[in-house]
Design a protein around this motif. Structure first.
Motif, PDB file in Angstrom:
ATOM      1  N   TRP A   1     -55.037-100.093  30.321  1.00  0.00           N
ATOM      2  CA  TRP A   1     -54.262 -98.768  29.947  1.00  0.00           C
ATOM      3  C   TRP A   1     -52.764 -99.065  29.966  1.00  0.00           C
ATOM      4  O   TRP A   1     -52.147 -98.440  29.120  1.00  0.00           O
ATOM      5  N   PHE A   2     -51.979 -99.702  30.864  1.00  0.00           N
ATOM      6  CA  PHE A   2     -50.607-100.178  30.816  1.00  0.00           C
ATOM      7  C   PHE A   2     -50.327-100.943  29.635  1.00  0.00           C
ATOM      8  O   PHE A   2     -49.183-101.066  29.335  1.00  0.00           O
ATOM      9  N   GLU A   3     -51.230-101.669  29.092  1.00  0.00           N
ATOM     10  CA  GLU A   3     -50.760-102.389  28.038  1.00  0.00           C
ATOM     11  C   GLU A   3     -50.688-101.653  26.589  1.00  0.00           C
ATOM     12  O   GLU A   3     -50.214-102.127  25.684  1.00  0.00           O
ATOM     13  N   ASN A   4     -51.270-100.307  26.712  1.00  0.00           N
ATOM     14  CA  ASN A   4     -51.057 -99.576  25.464  1.00  0.00           C
ATOM     15  C   ASN A   4     -49.542 -98.890  25.559  1.00  0.00           C
ATOM     16  O   ASN A   4     -49.130 -98.914  26.518  1.00  0.00           O
ATOM     17  N   LYS A  26     -46.492 -97.995  28.580  1.00  0.00           N
ATOM     18  CA  LYS A  26     -45.640 -98.831  28.990  1.00  0.00           C
ATOM     19  C   LYS A  26     -44.290 -98.388  29.861  1.00  0.00           C
ATOM     20  O   LYS A  26     -43.935 -99.158  30.748  1.00  0.00           O
ATOM     21  N   ALA A  27     -43.894 -97.158  29.451  1.00  0.00           N
ATOM     22  CA  ALA A  27     -42.889 -96.549  30.277  1.00  0.00           C
ATOM     23  C   ALA A  27     -43.129 -96.359  31.906  1.00  0.00           C
ATOM     24  O   ALA A  27     -42.181 -96.546  32.593  1.00  0.00           O
ATOM     25  N   LEU A  28     -44.378 -96.203  32.140  1.00  0.00           N
ATOM     26  CA  LEU A  28     -44.921 -96.120  33.473  1.00  0.00           C
ATOM     27  C   LEU A  28     -44.763 -97.504  34.177  1.00  0.00           C
ATOM     28  O   LEU A  28     -44.737 -97.693  35.349  1.00  0.00           O
ATOM     29  N   PHE A  63     -44.077-100.970  38.290  1.00  0.00           N
ATOM     30  CA  PHE A  63     -44.171-102.418  38.103  1.00  0.00           C
ATOM     31  C   PHE A  63     -42.888-103.202  37.586  1.00  0.00           C
ATOM     32  O   PHE A  63     -42.925-104.378  37.318  1.00  0.00           O
ATOM     33  N   LYS A  64     -41.776-102.631  38.023  1.00  0.00           N
ATOM     34  CA  LYS A  64     -40.475-103.134  37.799  1.00  0.00           C
ATOM     35  C   LYS A  64     -40.507-103.726  36.315  1.00  0.00           C
ATOM     36  O   LYS A  64     -39.974-104.760  35.896  1.00  0.00           O
TER      37      LYS A  64
END
Length: 70
Positions: free
Chosen positions: A25-28, A32-34, A39-40
């Motif tokens: 999900w984060f790779e979408n 990525k803003a989240l 996650f710095k």
């Protein structure tokens, strides 16, 4: 005892699948803003999450996020 062990195995398998899904999900690009916030600025990997589910079967079964607590 066997039922408890099976419940723990099911929870662990679900945890591992959820972690993989969250990493995806984060790779979408839309999400990525989240990653910047949590996650710095980098995309998390499976190593950023606990290997073992930190919740018991009972905690998972009792969790009801749709109920408001007063």
């Amino acid at each position: 005892m066997r039922a408890r062990a099976q419940g723990r195995e099911v929870i662990q398998e679900a945890w591992e699948e959820a972690v993989r899904a969250l990493v995806d999900w984060f790779e979408n690009p839309k999400n990525k803003a989240l990653a910047v916030v949590y996650f710095k600025g980098r995309i998390p990997t499976e190593k950023d999450f606990p290997q073992e589910c930190p919740y018991t079967f009972q905690q998972v079964m009792e969790y009801k996020p749709w109920l408001t607590q007063s």
